[in-house]
Every structure is written in C-alpha cells, then in structure tokens.
Design a protein around this motif. Structure first.
Motif, PDB file in Angstrom:
ATOM      1  N   ARG A 204      49.399   0.116 104.272  1.00 46.20           N
ATOM      2  CA  ARG A 204      49.982  -1.305 103.787  1.00 46.20           C
ATOM      3  C   ARG A 204      51.363  -1.070 103.052  1.00 46.20           C
ATOM      4  NH1 ARG A 204      46.033  -6.156 103.740  1.00 46.20           N
ATOM      5  NH2 ARG A 204      44.466  -4.767 104.122  1.00 46.20           N
ATOM      6  N   PHE A 205      51.628   0.296 102.646  1.00 39.98           N
ATOM      7  CA  PHE A 205      53.015   0.386 101.440  1.00 39.98           C
ATOM      8  C   PHE A 205      54.141   0.713 101.935  1.00 39.98           C
ATOM      9  CE2 PHE A 205      50.056  -0.602  97.948  1.00 39.98           C
ATOM     10  CZ  PHE A 205      51.171  -0.852  96.825  1.00 39.98           C
ATOM     11  N   ASN A 206      55.562  -0.039 101.352  1.00 42.21           N
ATOM     12  CA  ASN A 206      56.908   0.986 101.791  1.00 42.21           C
ATOM     13  C   ASN A 206      57.010   1.138 100.708  1.00 42.21           C
ATOM     14  OD1 ASN A 206      57.036   1.307 104.681  1.00 42.21           O
ATOM     15  ND2 ASN A 206      57.486  -0.598 105.308  1.00 42.21           N
ATOM     16  N   PHE A 207      57.818   2.181 100.381  1.00 38.90           N
ATOM     17  CA  PHE A 207      58.154   2.699  98.648  1.00 38.90           C
ATOM     18  C   PHE A 207      60.165   3.062  99.447  1.00 38.90           C
ATOM     19  CE2 PHE A 207      54.175   4.340  97.875  1.00 38.90           C
ATOM     20  CZ  PHE A 207      53.787   3.419  97.085  1.00 38.90           C
ATOM     21  N   VAL A 208      60.557   1.620  98.795  1.00 37.60           N
ATOM     22  CA  VAL A 208      62.322   1.568  99.029  1.00 37.60           C
ATOM     23  C   VAL A 208      63.008   2.320  97.341  1.00 37.60           C
ATOM     24  CG1 VAL A 208      62.049  -0.324 100.677  1.00 37.60           C
ATOM     25  CG2 VAL A 208      61.825  -0.669  97.689  1.00 37.60           C
ATOM     26  N   PRO A 209      63.966   2.292  97.665  1.00 37.89           N
ATOM     27  CA  PRO A 209      65.028   3.325  96.394  1.00 37.89           C
ATOM     28  C   PRO A 209      64.745   1.780  95.306  1.00 37.89           C
ATOM     29  CG  PRO A 209      66.104   3.236  98.436  1.00 37.89           C
ATOM     30  CD  PRO A 209      64.842   2.620  98.751  1.00 37.89           C
ATOM     31  N   ALA A 210      64.595   1.884  93.685  1.00 31.59           N
ATOM     32  CA  ALA A 210      64.932   1.015  92.457  1.00 31.59           C
ATOM     33  C   ALA A 210      66.061   0.022  92.763  1.00 31.59           C
ATOM     34  CB  ALA A 210      64.209   1.355  92.195  1.00 31.59           C
ATOM     35  N   SER A 211      66.667   1.552  93.210  1.00 35.98           N
ATOM     36  CA  SER A 211      68.517   1.007  92.571  1.00 35.98           C
ATOM     37  C   SER A 211      68.449  -0.460  93.117  1.00 35.98           C
ATOM     38  CB  SER A 211      69.173   2.219  92.018  1.00 35.98           C
ATOM     39  OG  SER A 211      69.460   2.925  93.789  1.00 35.98           O
ATOM     40  N   SER A 212      68.308   0.147  94.222  1.00 37.95           N
ATOM     41  CA  SER A 212      69.625  -1.345  95.816  1.00 37.95           C
ATOM     42  C   SER A 212      68.543  -2.030  95.844  1.00 37.95           C
ATOM     43  CB  SER A 212      70.112   0.097  96.966  1.00 37.95           C
ATOM     44  OG  SER A 212      68.250   0.638  97.525  1.00 37.95           O
ATOM     45  N   TYR A 213      66.761  -2.367  95.863  1.00 40.00           N
ATOM     46  CA  TYR A 213      66.179  -3.300  96.209  1.00 40.00           C
ATOM     47  C   TYR A 213      65.877  -3.681  95.001  1.00 40.00           C
ATOM     48  CZ  TYR A 213      65.683  -1.975 101.300  1.00 40.00           C
ATOM     49  OH  TYR A 213      65.695  -1.888 102.404  1.00 40.00           O
ATOM     50  N   PHE A 214      66.236  -3.296  94.341  1.00 36.69           N
ATOM     51  CA  PHE A 214      64.789  -4.133  92.655  1.00 36.69           C
ATOM     52  C   PHE A 214      65.963  -4.247  91.937  1.00 36.69           C
ATOM     53  CE2 PHE A 214      61.416  -2.898  94.920  1.00 36.69           C
ATOM     54  CZ  PHE A 214      60.555  -3.844  95.070  1.00 36.69           C
ATOM     55  N   ASP A 215      67.131  -4.065  92.015  1.00 43.06           N
ATOM     56  CA  ASP A 215      68.576  -4.601  90.429  1.00 43.06           C
ATOM     57  C   ASP A 215      68.941  -5.811  90.690  1.00 43.06           C
ATOM     58  OD1 ASP A 215      70.514  -3.059  89.106  1.00 43.06           O
ATOM     59  OD2 ASP A 215      71.668  -4.738  90.328  1.00 43.06           O
ATOM     60  N   GLN A 216      68.548  -5.921  89.110  1.00 44.01           N
ATOM     61  CA  GLN A 216      68.537  -7.100  88.568  1.00 44.01           C
ATOM     62  C   GLN A 216      70.225  -8.092  89.248  1.00 44.01           C
ATOM     63  OE1 GLN A 216      65.612  -8.337  86.406  1.00 44.01           O
ATOM     64  NE2 GLN A 216      66.672 -10.396  86.826  1.00 44.01           N
ATOM     65  N   ARG A 217      70.977  -7.458  89.032  1.00 48.37           N
ATOM     66  CA  ARG A 217      72.399  -8.033  89.536  1.00 48.37           C
ATOM     67  C   ARG A 217      72.186  -8.919  91.127  1.00 48.37           C
ATOM     68  NH1 ARG A 217      77.667  -6.398  87.491  1.00 48.37           N
ATOM     69  NH2 ARG A 217      76.735  -6.778  85.469  1.00 48.37           N
ATOM     70  N   SER A 218      72.089  -7.473  91.682  1.00 49.77           N
ATOM     71  CA  SER A 218      72.206  -7.581  92.894  1.00 49.77           C
ATOM     72  C   SER A 218      70.886  -7.988  93.620  1.00 49.77           C
ATOM     73  CB  SER A 218      72.159  -6.746  94.015  1.00 49.77           C
ATOM     74  OG  SER A 218      70.914  -5.754  93.480  1.00 49.77           O
ATOM     75  N   ALA A 219      69.843  -8.946  92.913  1.00 45.57           N
ATOM     76  CA  ALA A 219      68.688  -9.415  93.580  1.00 45.57           C
ATOM     77  C   ALA A 219      69.013 -11.071  92.796  1.00 45.57           C
ATOM     78  CB  ALA A 219      67.670  -9.325  92.851  1.00 45.57           C
ATOM     79  N   THR A 220      69.461 -11.430  92.223  1.00 50.83           N
ATOM     80  CA  THR A 220      70.672 -12.330  91.415  1.00 50.83           C
ATOM     81  C   THR A 220      71.163 -13.331  92.503  1.00 50.83           C
ATOM     82  OG1 THR A 220      69.721 -12.595  89.369  1.00 50.83           O
ATOM     83  CG2 THR A 220      71.379 -13.547  89.255  1.00 50.83           C
TER      84      THR A 220
END
Length: 882
Positions: A204-220
């Motif tokens: 069920r897992f999809n592993f994605v690049p942390a730098s683009s998906y989980f970046d604090q600034r872009s996520a905000t």
C-alpha cells in the motif's frame, strides 16, 4: 529516448513509429503506472504494461509487428467501457495513467497530441463504480522525525474532501492508526523503514522524494492556499510542524494525480482524540465492529446488524461514529434525543426513509463536479437529490413544538439550494447520454441557439422532404426521388422510364442505366446546413455542459453542507429504525464508574440466532465488583458476555439505543479487548506472543475510566507460567485506581480464590446443567465460580472420536482419584510413557521430609503441568501432617 529503448529491450536498429516514440516518452514521464494510451476508440497498452494488464484482466495479449523478429506486446480495452477494467486494476493495487488525445484528430497535423490527463491510484479515485458507497476510501501520509522522536499521520478521502490528522509521540501509535483507518494507499518519504511486523502493508506504500513532498515551506504554502487561510493559526497548525508536512504531501500528491487544482477539500481540523472514546484496531477487530475475525464484511459484524441508514453519506457517518464514539455527555444526550424523537414517530420516520431512498451521494457527486470528472448523469442525480430537500424539510417541520435542540439548529441552517436545483431541472434531459461530446444532454427551451440546432438535426429529413415536394410541384416532376450515398451525399433522381426532363437548375452528378442523378443549389445548401448543424450542436452542448458544471461547482460548499445535514438525519433515523425493529432501549449515561445492564443481549448473535433463541444476561459493575472473574467451560458463552458488555458501552456513547431491558453506563475513555487466539507467524510472532503484546498495551495504557475485556490470558504457555501471568494481571488491574473496570474470563480456577483477598473482585460463571452424560449450556451469567471445566464433554460435542473421549474420561477419573488420595500415580489400562511417570514417582513417593532435597532432584524437563501441580499438592499435605 535511448534510456526508454534500453528499458524495453528495443534494439537501436529497430525503427519505431512516431506513435510508439510518443508512447515511450509519456511512459518514461510516468514511472510506476500502467499507461492507458488512447488510440481511436480504444485504450492500448504496450510492452510490459500489456503483459501485466492482459494477465490481470484476463484479456487477449496480441502484438504489434507480429511478423517481425522484435514483436511488441500489446492489448487494449474499449474507452467507453474501461471503467470495470480500471476498477479491477485499482483493487489489485496498480496505478493507472490515463493518456488521452488532447486535440481533435480531424484537425491534427501529423501525430495527434496526447497527454496524461489524470493518474488513478487506489487512494485517489472518485468514480462511483470504483468505490464502496457506505465506506470511506482513505489516502494516508505519514512522517517520522527521528531526531525529535516525533511524527504525524494524516488521512484524506479524496472522493468526499474530508481530511484530518494528528501528531504522535510514539511510532507504534502511527501504526495503530493505520490499522484502524485502513487506508487504500499510504504516502511516505523515501528512506522510511517499514518494521517487519508491518510488512504486509508494504504493497500500500508509495515512497516519494522527501525534499519535494515533505518540505516544510512548500507544504505550508500549499496548505494555506488550499484552505484559503492567511496563517497556520487559523487551522490550529502553528505548533504542529510534522502535521503540516504531511498535509502538504497529501495535497501535492492529489494535485499531481488529478493533474489540476482541487478546490473541494473540506476545512482541515486536527483530530483531538481526547474528545472521543478510543477504540484501537485490536479492539475493533476483536469485537468484530466492521469486519469479522476472518476479515469479512457484512453478516457477523456489528455494523451489519446496526445499519438501517438509507444514503451513502449516512452509512459513512454511522461507521465514523461507531469507530469513534463521543465522550462528552452533552453531545451523547443530544444525539440520543434525536434518536428518541424519530423512534416515537413511526409514520414520520417511514415517510422520511422513503424520501431518502431517492437521494444520491451528494458528497461524491459534488466532488466529481468540482474536479471536472462528472458526466451528465451525475448532474441529473444531483438535480433529483436537490428536488427531495423541500420534501424532507416539510416532513421535519411537523410537530415543531417538540423538536430536540439539534433538529432546531439543523432546520435553521437548512438550504434547499433552490437556485441550483431549478437550473439543473431546466437543463438536463432525463435520461441523459453517458458521453458529453455526442450531444443529447439538454432539454428543449434551455438555450434558444441550441434549440435551432436541435431542430435542424432532429428534423433535417423533414426539411429535405419539404424541398423534394417543392421541386415536384413547381416543375411537375411527380416521379422525382430523393436519395443519399456516401460519395455524393444527398441527390435528386429521375428515372429514364418517366420520360421527364430535368429543369435547367438541376446539375447532373451521375448517369445510371436506369436514370440520372442531380443536385441543386438549394439541396447543397441545405445539406451543408444539416451536416454542420450536427457538429455545431455537439460543440454547443459541450460548451453549455461546462458552463452548467462550473455553475454547479460554485455551489460546492452549499452542497457539502446539506450532505452533512442529510447524513446526520439518516444516521438518527437509522438508529431509531434499529431500536424499533430490535426492541432496544435508551441507556442512561453518567460520569460515574458503574455499569449496570439488565437483560443485555449481543446484537450480532441475536440477529443471527433470532430473539427467541437468545438468552439475555444481567450485569452490574460497581465499587465492589469492578473486576468480574468469569469461569465456565468452552462454548458456554464467556466471550459472548465479554463482547456484549463492550458493544453496549460503545453503542451507548455513540448516541444509540442498546439491546437490553435497561442500561446505565458510566462513561468510558477507552475500551480494550484481548479476545481469541491469533498469531503473526510470518513476522515471527506466536499466538502467545501476540496475546502478551496486546496485554502489555492494555496494562500500559488503561486508565481509571477504561473498560477492559480479557479472555483466557496465559493459555498459550505452560500451566504455571500462564497461571502466574494471569494472576499478576488480575492483581495489577485490581490494584490500580481502586480497580479498573474489567471482565476477565479464564479457565484457571485457582484465580477464583482471589475473591477472598481482593475487595473489588467478584466471581461469576456461565451456568451449565448436567443431564446424564450430557451437558446443557444455560448461557446465564450467575455469581460464584464454576465447579468444573467440562472439557471432555465439550470435546465430545466438538466431534472428538468416542474412543478418545472414553479414554479421556478414564484418565480424568484416575487423576481425580489420585488427587483425592493425595497420590500422584495414574492408573492406566496401558502404561503411560515411562519418561513422564517414572521421575515423578521416584521423587514424590520418597519418605524423605527434606523438601529441599526433593526439589533438587526434580527433573523439570520431563515434568508435565498436571504432575507439577500434584507434586505441590503432595508436598503441602506432607507439611501439614508435620
């Protein structure tokens, strides 16, 4: 392109068509997906994708260049009937990239432009045929900060726009939530490690690049933009950085798979578990709330016995409340009052249920409209649903002097959406077509321009016949005929047999043996008008459809608001309907710790067996009986009693009536359940290991207000180990907070002696009646310990061969006789294994009174539990004689 050729093992000297070059480029841009490549009326798949799809969908695998040395595997499905194929692939965990023609092939110069218009994944589908109507379909994201030992989990139902999440301080809690919400798909950053014990979730897992998906600034930025908020303070996310990360990851993933902006996500609110009765995944499984112990849905589950909702929204809301009941007394009582209101008005409820049957899934319809994934049929269903709203309100407005507070509040906020309903009613034809590009969507009168085009297309033959009659009368040509073929289009025909001469304005087109064919300026003009009218009509209807869709999408929040209202009304009337049909009562709830149930029943078993065959039971847990120790044979019904009490408490706190003659429930903060035997052998966990893991979680997390049900703790190990563990668990549960409310079923009769030592513990047993050599299960919970285990009788009922049952009785008689005579030797017809009997005989029958010497001589490796227990009994007797 060289890398694509290498990936698909295409030699460099093989020349690919421009279409296949285009395919490989798009495939390279969408790794990890099956590419559905639109070619005419089909979606085609090539290379490895074709092999996978053919195998999974059981369709024919063919090849391109079949006579070539380098055949290219291919398969395809019709574009107009691909939904079922897509559903099968999604259910099996595949991601599908839909590649459509993004320009009209008729106007294309060279290769038709194609692009991926959306990516379908198990957690992001919104199409009706791929979803279960009364279940949410969650996409989840998780993140763990190892430096802070802190993380978060978020889950979203893309089909409804509902989403929430929370931050957690223990990674094991994240996995508990995953098992509880059962997401179809999970997003995690690259490098995230899945513990082996949770390995079955890996697909069920999809592993994605942390730098683009989980970046604090872009996520905000993404979260604030989607929510239309100026700061995280508005969303209660300022102090939740990890939760912001995964909210951003969810949004980015949805945007990339949807290939466009969203615009339908509900306001985000972090989940506050403190406001709800907490039920972990183990408890939900053991109590069979949503699925049976074998994992099946439907019969055998609590929700199947309980659910009398009509609409998909109401069904989903019921599941939500059932897995997270309230803890606030005021909220619970408000919901109880609503159920009571509908229960007391059978005619009102019947009329309401009839109207709700004509209501479609407003939440998912609105989502498809907003995301531009809707069909004309979706707009028609939305129109029908909105037409029901005034009727439902009219029913609810009756007897308004007795309205509960919640109903008054809902009616004050009621919105019939009259303006939208009127537009859709006037616009969409019933029944509409499934395809939006072929016309036939709109009613006559909605658009004057469209009406003229419809008149031309629908009555074109009439105009042609009118022209024919005019030519016949004006030029005295009664034998003139009108015809059509693909080469010349429409034409006039005069037969040679008629002997008539064509008028001067007739232009010869074809000479036949039997006659001549002609066209006229009027005929050509009319034909051109008719041919262009069809295309113009389709184009105009397509434009009008988009206008109506955009207008409807602008009312998304209003539609979702009324969907919520209908879901709650459906929830309350459904609980009332269940209470009426099954004769349930309104429970009393309070902030005390007592649980009193008069004539309580297990709703699922009663549904299966029937009311007449079910034996109800009373139960009272107060300061003097917070821990009930329940003994009795297998099959007598101990587990049923345990589960029944937990289920009644859960039902009560979700505002439902309960299966009992009377019930008074002191609020619980958590319900824990350790029932039944299970293992996880694939991850190296035995039944006993799973049992102890679940027991450990209960002992660590239970509070004063918790309710615990435990069944057969310690049975997975040796007699003494198991007894010692069960003993210690009972002492711990009775020793904290003056006793934690617990129902403890056990076969260890030795534990019943604790009643004399522990003030808050009471013995109960499930009554059994002996009749000749048979036993009758009375299913009644009565005070006191059980006098026998009746294991042999139960074995006989289970079908153990008579020879084994008979021999077991002989051995039992011998063991009991030796116990009564304070001897250990078992008389047997055939000698038992000497390795088991000789060490014990030699050691226990010695005349020595030095117990330490006897203890040093014991052979523990060959000692059975029964022998060990009898040895202790013998030593104790020897000491008493001294």
């Amino acid at each position: 392109m060289p890398s694509s050729r290498k990936k698909f093992n295409i030699p460099s000297n093989i020349k690919l068509t421009p279409m296949l070059e285009q395919y490989l480029r798009i495939k390279q841009e969408n790794p990890g997906t099956l590419l559905f490549f639109r070619m005419g009326d089909f979606y085609e798949l090539f290379f490895e994708d074709a092999e996978i799809a053919a195998r999974q969908l059981q369709i024919a695998l063919t090849s391109r260049n079949p006579n070539s040395e380098h055949k290219i595997p291919m398969c395809g499905v019709p574009h107009h009937s691909c939904d079922e194929y897509l559903r099968q692939l999604l259910e099996k965990g595949y991601k599908v990239a839909i590649c459509d023609q993004v320009e009209d092939p008729r106007s294309a110069k060279g290769l038709v432009k194609r692009a991926v218009t959306r990516i379908l994944t198990p957690g992001t589908v919104v199409e009706e045929h791929t979803l279960s109507a009364k279940e949410n379909n969650y996409l989840s994201a998780l993140y763990w900060n190892h430096k802070k030992n802190h993380g978060a989990i978020c889950w979203a139902d893309f089909s409804t726009g509902e989403w929430t999440g929370l931050e957690l301080s223990g990674q094991d809690q994240i996995w508990q939530w995953i098992y509880k919400i059962q997401p179809s798909e999970i997003i995690a950053p690259d490098g995230f490690s899945i513990p082996p014990i949770h390995g079955r979730l890996r697909d069920r897992f999809n592993f994605v690049p942390a730098s683009s998906y989980f970046d604090q600034r872009s996520a905000t930025d993404l979260v604030l933009k989607d929510q239309g908020a100026a700061s995280l303070d508005v969303l209660d996310l300022t102090d939740k950085p990890e939760l912001v990360r995964i909210c951003g990851a969810i949004l980015m993933y949805l945007i990339q798979t949807h290939k466009g902006e969203l615009g339908h996500m509900a306001p985000f609110k972090p989940l506050n578990p403190a406001g709800f009765l907490q039920l972990d995944d183990v408890t939900l499984r053991n109590l069979e709330i949503l699925r049976t112990l074998s994992g099946d849905k439907g019969p055998g589950t609590l929700i199947h016995s309980l659910d009398r909702t009509i609409t998909p929204m109401g069904g989903r809301y019921l599941e939500k409340c059932l897995t997270a009941p309230w803890k606030d007394l005021n909220i619970i009582r408000d919901n109880q009052n609503m159920v009571d209101f509908f229960l007391a008005r059978d005619q009102t409820r019947t009329r309401l249920r009839k109207e709700l049957q004509n209501t479609f899934d407003l939440e998912r319809l609105s989502t498809r409209v907003t995301l531009n994934r809707c069909t004309p049929k979706d707009l028609l269903f939305l129109s029908r649903s909105l037409q029901i709203l005034p009727h439902i309100k009219s029913i609810l407005m009756e007897d308004k002097d007795h309205h509960p507070a919640l109903l008054q509040k809902l009616l004050q906020q009621w919105d019939d959406l009259h303006d939208l309903c009127l537009t859709l009613q006037n616009a969409i034809k019933d029944p509409p077509p499934n395809i939006i590009t072929e016309g036939g969507i709109f009613k006559k009168g909605y658009s004057h321009e469209l009406d003229e085009l419809i008149e031309l297309t629908d009555h074109g033959q009439g105009k042609l016949q009118e022209l024919l009659r005019r030519e016949q009368s004006q030029h005295n040509l009664p034998k003139l005929k009108l015809g059509y073929n693909r080469v010349f289009g429409h034409y006039f025909e005069l037969s040679k047999a008629s002997g008539l001469k064509a008028p001067d304005h007739f232009e010869r087109r074809q000479t036949l043996v039997s006659g001549e064919r002609y066209v006229t300026a009027d005929l050509k003009e009319l034909e051109e008008i008719l041919l262009s009218a069809s295309d113009k009509r389709k184009a105009r209807e397509y434009d009008l459809f988009n206008e109506v869709r955009e207008f409807t999408a602008g009312h998304n929040k209003r539609i979702k608001s009324m969907a919520t209202v209908l879901a709650r009304i459906d929830f309350w009337q459904g609980l009332a309907e269940t209470a009426r049909r099954l004769d349930w009562v309104k429970p009393e709830l309070n902030s005390e710790l007592q649980i009193y149930i008069k004539a309580g029943r297990h709703p699922v078993i009663e549904t299966i067996q029937g009311r007449a065959n079910y034996v109800p039971n009373d139960l009272n847990m107060d300061d003097h009986s917070k821990v009930l120790l329940i003994t009795g044979p297998n099959m007598a019904g101990k587990s049923t009693v345990l589960r029944k009490v937990a289920i009644i408490c859960i039902l009560a706190q979700m505002g439902s009536f309960v299966p009992a003659a009377r019930a008074s429930i002191g609020l619980c903060d958590r319900v824990f359940s350790r029932v039944g035997a299970s293992d996880n052998l694939a991850m190296g966990q035995s039944t006993f290991m799973v049992e102890m893991t679940e027991t450990a979680r209960i002992l660590r997390q239970a509070t004063k207000r918790s309710l615990i049900i435990l069944d057969e703790i310690g049975r997975g190990t040796s007699t003494f180990d198991g007894l010692a563990l069960a003993w210690a668990v009972v002492e711990d549960l009775t020793g904290r907070y003056g006793g934690i409310r617990t129902l403890f079923a056990t076969h260890y009769h030795e534990l019943t002696s604790l009643e004399k030592k522990i003030q808050c513990l009471r013995n109960f047993n499930i009554a059994v009646k002996e009749w000749k050599e048979d036993i009758v299960f009375l299913r009644k919970l009565i005070p006191g310990p059980a006098d026998k285990s009746y294991g042999i009788e139960v074995a006989r009922l289970a079908g153990v061969p008579p020879r084994v049952v008979s021999r077991a009785r002989e051995v039992l008689t011998s063991l009991e006789r030796q116990r009564d005579k304070k001897k250990i030797v078992v008389e047997t017809k055939k000698p038992l294994d000497p390795a088991l009997t000789k060490p014990l005989q030699n050691q226990v029958q010695e005349n020595s009174h030095d117990l330490s010497l006897q203890l040093s001589r014991l052979d523990l490796n060959s000692l059975t539990p029964m022998q060990a227990l009898n040895t202790l009994h013998q030593w104790k007797s020897m000491q008493e004689k001294k």
